[in-house]
Each structure stands twice: as structure tokens, then as C-alpha cells.
Motif scaffolding. Structure first.
Motif, PDB file in Angstrom:
ATOM      1  N   ILE A 122       0.937  -1.215   0.000  1.00  0.00           N
ATOM      2  CA  ILE A 122       0.000   0.000   0.000  1.00  0.00           C
ATOM      3  C   ILE A 122       0.911   1.182   0.000  1.00  0.00           C
ATOM      4  N   ALA A 123       1.126   2.257   0.489  1.00  0.00           N
ATOM      5  CA  ALA A 123       2.415   2.920   0.726  1.00  0.00           C
ATOM      6  C   ALA A 123       2.712   2.624   2.175  1.00  0.00           C
ATOM      7  N   ASN A 124       3.790   1.936   2.418  1.00  0.00           N
ATOM      8  CA  ASN A 124       4.188   1.559   3.786  1.00  0.00           C
ATOM      9  C   ASN A 124       3.090   0.775   4.509  1.00  0.00           C
ATOM     10  N   GLY A 125       2.463  -0.133   3.796  1.00  0.00           N
ATOM     11  CA  GLY A 125       1.485  -1.037   4.403  1.00  0.00           C
ATOM     12  C   GLY A 125       2.060  -2.442   4.445  1.00  0.00           C
TER      13      GLY A 125
ATOM     14  N   MET B 276     -14.786  12.068   5.915  1.00  0.00           N
ATOM     15  CA  MET B 276     -13.966  12.017   7.121  1.00  0.00           C
ATOM     16  C   MET B 276     -12.503  11.915   6.720  1.00  0.00           C
ATOM     17  N   GLY B 277     -11.623  12.338   7.622  1.00  0.00           N
ATOM     18  CA  GLY B 277     -10.196  12.208   7.404  1.00  0.00           C
ATOM     19  C   GLY B 277      -9.653  11.023   8.182  1.00  0.00           C
ATOM     20  N   LEU B 278      -8.702  10.301   7.583  1.00  0.00           N
ATOM     21  CA  LEU B 278      -8.063   9.172   8.253  1.00  0.00           C
ATOM     22  C   LEU B 278      -6.564   9.230   8.017  1.00  0.00           C
ATOM     23  N   SER B 279      -5.796   9.008   9.087  1.00  0.00           N
ATOM     24  CA  SER B 279      -4.335   9.037   9.010  1.00  0.00           C
ATOM     25  C   SER B 279      -3.765   7.673   9.361  1.00  0.00           C
ATOM     26  N   GLY B 280      -2.607   7.353   8.786  1.00  0.00           N
ATOM     27  CA  GLY B 280      -1.962   6.067   9.014  1.00  0.00           C
ATOM     28  C   GLY B 280      -1.523   5.868  10.452  1.00  0.00           C
ATOM     29  N   VAL B 281      -1.658   4.644  10.931  1.00  0.00           N
ATOM     30  CA  VAL B 281      -1.262   4.268  12.292  1.00  0.00           C
ATOM     31  C   VAL B 281      -0.248   3.129  12.257  1.00  0.00           C
ATOM     32  N   SER B 282      -0.540   2.087  11.469  1.00  0.00           N
ATOM     33  CA  SER B 282       0.287   0.883  11.471  1.00  0.00           C
ATOM     34  C   SER B 282       0.330   0.281  10.070  1.00  0.00           C
ATOM     35  N   PRO B 283       1.500  -0.184   9.635  1.00  0.00           N
ATOM     36  CA  PRO B 283       2.732  -0.342  10.400  1.00  0.00           C
ATOM     37  C   PRO B 283       3.535   0.945  10.588  1.00  0.00           C
ATOM     38  N   LYS B 284       3.177   2.045   9.893  1.00  0.00           N
ATOM     39  CA  LYS B 284       3.889   3.304  10.066  1.00  0.00           C
ATOM     40  C   LYS B 284       2.904   4.469  10.069  1.00  0.00           C
ATOM     41  N   ARG B 285       3.343   5.607  10.566  1.00  0.00           N
ATOM     42  CA  ARG B 285       2.518   6.814  10.518  1.00  0.00           C
ATOM     43  C   ARG B 285       2.353   7.304   9.085  1.00  0.00           C
TER      44      ARG B 285
ATOM     45  N   PRO C 118     -11.935 -31.000  -7.266  1.00  0.00           N
ATOM     46  CA  PRO C 118     -12.545 -30.255  -6.161  1.00  0.00           C
ATOM     47  C   PRO C 118     -11.834 -28.939  -5.918  1.00  0.00           C
ATOM     48  N   ALA C 119     -12.594 -27.935  -5.479  1.00  0.00           N
ATOM     49  CA  ALA C 119     -12.006 -26.642  -5.140  1.00  0.00           C
ATOM     50  C   ALA C 119     -11.129 -26.789  -3.904  1.00  0.00           C
ATOM     51  N   ARG C 120     -10.028 -26.014  -3.893  1.00  0.00           N
ATOM     52  CA  ARG C 120      -9.108 -26.067  -2.758  1.00  0.00           C
ATOM     53  C   ARG C 120      -9.378 -24.902  -1.834  1.00  0.00           C
ATOM     54  N   THR C 121      -9.473 -25.187  -0.549  1.00  0.00           N
ATOM     55  CA  THR C 121      -9.728 -24.142   0.439  1.00  0.00           C
ATOM     56  C   THR C 121      -8.419 -23.698   1.064  1.00  0.00           C
ATOM     57  N   THR C 122      -8.224 -22.379   1.132  1.00  0.00           N
ATOM     58  CA  THR C 122      -7.029 -21.815   1.735  1.00  0.00           C
ATOM     59  C   THR C 122      -7.395 -21.161   3.046  1.00  0.00           C
ATOM     60  N   VAL C 123      -6.778 -21.576   4.143  1.00  0.00           N
ATOM     61  CA  VAL C 123      -7.055 -20.989   5.446  1.00  0.00           C
ATOM     62  C   VAL C 123      -6.346 -19.653   5.543  1.00  0.00           C
ATOM     63  N   ALA C 124      -7.084 -18.625   5.935  1.00  0.00           N
ATOM     64  CA  ALA C 124      -6.518 -17.290   5.976  1.00  0.00           C
ATOM     65  C   ALA C 124      -5.683 -17.083   7.221  1.00  0.00           C
ATOM     66  N   ALA C 125      -4.679 -16.208   7.119  1.00  0.00           N
ATOM     67  CA  ALA C 125      -3.849 -15.813   8.254  1.00  0.00           C
ATOM     68  C   ALA C 125      -3.970 -14.323   8.451  1.00  0.00           C
ATOM     69  N   PRO C 126      -3.784 -13.813   9.682  1.00  0.00           N
ATOM     70  CA  PRO C 126      -3.813 -12.373   9.897  1.00  0.00           C
ATOM     71  C   PRO C 126      -2.682 -11.718   9.138  1.00  0.00           C
ATOM     72  N   PRO C 127      -2.847 -10.451   8.730  1.00  0.00           N
ATOM     73  CA  PRO C 127      -1.801  -9.772   7.989  1.00  0.00           C
ATOM     74  C   PRO C 127      -0.536  -9.607   8.804  1.00  0.00           C
ATOM     75  N   ALA C 128       0.606  -9.771   8.141  1.00  0.00           N
ATOM     76  CA  ALA C 128       1.882  -9.606   8.828  1.00  0.00           C
ATOM     77  C   ALA C 128       2.033  -8.176   9.311  1.00  0.00           C
ATOM     78  N   GLY C 129       2.620  -8.017  10.469  1.00  0.00           N
ATOM     79  CA  GLY C 129       2.856  -6.686  11.008  1.00  0.00           C
ATOM     80  C   GLY C 129       1.728  -6.166  11.854  1.00  0.00           C
ATOM     81  N   ASP C 130       0.613  -6.877  11.928  1.00  0.00           N
ATOM     82  CA  ASP C 130      -0.505  -6.442  12.749  1.00  0.00           C
ATOM     83  C   ASP C 130      -0.233  -6.863  14.180  1.00  0.00           C
ATOM     84  N   PRO C 131      -0.017  -5.914  15.097  1.00  0.00           N
ATOM     85  CA  PRO C 131       0.350  -6.291  16.466  1.00  0.00           C
ATOM     86  C   PRO C 131      -0.727  -7.078  17.179  1.00  0.00           C
TER      87      PRO C 131
END
Length: 333
Positions: free
Chosen positions: A28-31, A187-196, A278-291
Motif C-alpha cells: 500500500i504505501a508503507n502497508g 472524514m479524514g483518516l491518518s496512518g497508524v500501522s505499520p507506520k505513521r 474439487p475446489a481447494r480451500t485456503t485458510v486465511a492468516a492475519p496480515p503480517a505486522g498487525d500487532p
């Protein structure tokens, strides 16, 4: 058997985290890049052959979010004619939408065509209708509550990673943001994580800012509209979904009512291949860098030592049984 007992201390010493795949690279930029199967409601809108004022053609793309089986919520300015006016129709020679495809170089999810566009008129928001319904992905739920300053939200998008980038990355990106101000419809939104300086870029337009409800459902609170060149600190502007929810519902309500219920899920399915594979199911993981994200769920963390303890017990019992039988054979001789 002796080799197993020699290797056992080494096995126990391996960190549980070592079995987890390496973290994805930043985007994303710095995402951060999104793991396969996460946030399947994310949509990439691809326009090939958009008319230009000089009579030529150009290609571009936007981001969006699935809000019903046939409808994608995105930015209004993603559909403009050669004079730069927002229009209620597809403008390109080819308008496509990929839904549930985290990696655009793969074949997960669905590839569809945009056949209709509805512009809000005042807010920078549009609804794009797909040529077929997507019924195996849970759509975003619409927020009906006014956002509050300080509230956090997550953004997903398929845009550029810098203001000077020439092409969009293949993989969906994400970051966390905080509401900095609330107006009548924006509304306005500003970056918090992983960087400002985490910020949406060009072609992230239309990307959904969302929160998670207690039942795990994703609730869209805003739609990316405009902002400074990325990456940057400070706010970007998004359209408030709660302010235009009645208009959205007036268009998608019948589509939601007619669609089969889809339970919230953290998996996506690959389309079945020709020949009945058969369709293959992929188990999702939380995004890296999310505290707030766990590398493994608690049950998985517990299962590794439990399995080792059970295995050791069975092996110990087997050794004792063989020794007991050996003693019996010796006494009978």
C-alpha cells in the motif's frame, strides 16, 4: 528408536513459530501484503481502453469492496468520460472486476465483468454491478453509525506503493488508520500501522475502510476518495458510508434479499478446475505486522506439545512392553 531419543531434545527445542511461513513484504504505501484468502470481499476494478480527451485510450484500475452478490462499492471518480465527468456507465472498452483474488497473478476467486454503474451524484461514491452474482464470499456489512475521532479502521486496496510507481503490485495490501476528523459526508483518516506514513495511493481509490463487528463480520465505514501524494503522514479523505447507506441500500436491497445467505468465513475457495477437480480451500492468516494478530491460533499453539507428550508416552509404553515380554521368554527357558 535410539535415534529418536537422541533427536528428541532437538525436536523440543525448535520454536513453534518456525513452522510458520515467512512474513510477506510491505506494500500500500508503507502497508503490509495480505496473506492468501484474507479479506475476500476486496475487489480490483480493471479498466482497459478508457477514452482520453485527445482521442486516445489509456488503462487504469481502482479498488472496491463487495457489498452484495452483484454490487461493488467504489469511488465515483473511477468512472469518468473523456471530459473528466463522472458518468453512470462503464467507460472503458473492457471493464473487469476480480473478487476474492488476493494475488492477481493467480486464479483464486472470481473474474467478472462490470455491466452497470450507479453514481451517488453528490458524494464521491459509485456502485458497479457485476455480470454474475458472487455467492461464496460474505459481502461487507454497511456501517450505520457515525464515525468518531480516534476510531481505528483497516484499509485494503490494490493501488500503487509510491507516487512514482509505474504499475500496481499483484498482491492486495492493507494498513491500519485512525479517524482524525468527521464532516457531513466525509472524514479524514491518518496512518497508524505499520507506520505513521502508511497511506493510500493512486488506484487505491474506492478501497474500503472497515472495522470488525463482534461476530467477526467486516463493516465498511468509508471509501477512499482523495489525498496527497503517497506516502505521507496526515489524513486522506474518505466518504462516510453511514451518511450514504440509505442510497446504497435502495440499490442493493433486492439483491441481498434474493441471494442465499453466506456465513462469515475466513477462507476462500479456488474455482474448480475443468474435469471436476474439487475446489481447494485456503485458510486465511492475519496480515503480517498487525500487532493484534496471532501467528497461530491458541488451539494450534497447544496442540504441538500435546502431540509430543502423547507420542513420548506411547513410545515409552512400547519399550516397557517389549522388556516385559523379554523377561517372560527368559524365565521359560
Amino acid at each position: 528408536m535410539r535415534m529418536f531419543w537422541k533427536l528428541l531434545p532437538v525436536i523440543l527445542a525448535v520454536p513453534i513459530g518456525a513452522v510458520v511461513a515467512a512474513a510477506p513484504a510491505e506494500a500500500i504505501a508503507n502497508g503490509t501484503s495480505v496473506p492468501d484468502g484474507r479479506y475476500p470481499f476486496a475487489v480490483k476494478l480493471i479498466d482497459n481502453g478508457i477514452p482520453t480527451a485527445d482521442g486516445g485510450r489509456r488503462d487504469s484500475s481502482c479498488s472496491g469492496g463487495l457489498v452484495s452478490p452483484h454490487w461493488v462499492l467504489t469511488a465515483g471518480h473511477c468512472f469518468k468520460d473523456a471530459d473528466g465527468r463522472r458518468v453512470s456507465r462503464p467507460v472503458a472498452e473492457e471493464s473487469l472486476a476480480t473478487v476474492g483474488r488476493t494475488d492477481q497473478s493467480g486464479d483464486d476467486g472470481h473474474e467478472t465483468e462490470v455491466v452497470e454503474v450507479r453514481q451517488h451524484g453528490e458524494a464521491d461514491v459509485a456502485l458497479a454491478r457485476l455480470d454474475r452474482g458472487i455467492t461464496d464470499i460474505t459481502p461487507l456489512r454497511l456501517s450505520r453509525a457515525r464515525p468518531a475521532a480516534g476510531q481505528k479502521a483497516r484499509l485494503v486496496g490494490y493501488g500503487l506503493t509510491t507516487a512514482t510507481a509505474k504499475r500496481t503490485p499483484d498482491r492486495l495490501r492493507t494498513g491500519q488508520f485512525r479517524v482524525t476528523g468527521v464532516e457531513q459526508t466525509e472524514m479524514g483518516l491518518s496512518g497508524v500501522s505499520p507506520k505513521r506514513s502508511t497511506s493510500p495511493c493512486e488506484r487505491d481509490s474506492g478501497g474500503p475502510y472497515f472495522t470488525e463487528a463482534k461476530d467477526g463480520a467486516a463493516v465498511v465505514v468509508g471509501v477512499v476518495s482523495r489525498g496527497p501524494a503517497c506516502p505521507h503522514t496526515g489524513p486522506d479523505i474518505a466518504t462516510r458510508v453511514d451518511a450514504i447507506a440509505p442510497w446504497i441500500l435502495s440499490i442493493i436491497k433486492s439483491d441481498l434479499a434474493a441471494s442465499p445467505s453466506v456465513k462469515p468465513s475466513k477462507t476462500t475457495k479456488k474455482p474448480a478446475k475443468p474435469g471436476g477437480t474439487p475446489a481447494r480451500t485456503t485458510v486465511a492468516a492475519p496480515p503480517a505486522g498487525d500487532p493484534a494478530a496471532l501467528t497461530l491460533p491458541p488451539a494450534a499453539l497447544l496442540s504441538v506439545p500435546i502431540v509430543l507428550v502423547v507420542l513420548i508416552g506411547l513410545l515409552t509404553a512400547a519399550r516397557g512392553k517389549r522388556r516385559y515380554r523379554g523377561r517372560r521368554r527368559n524365565s521359560a527357558r
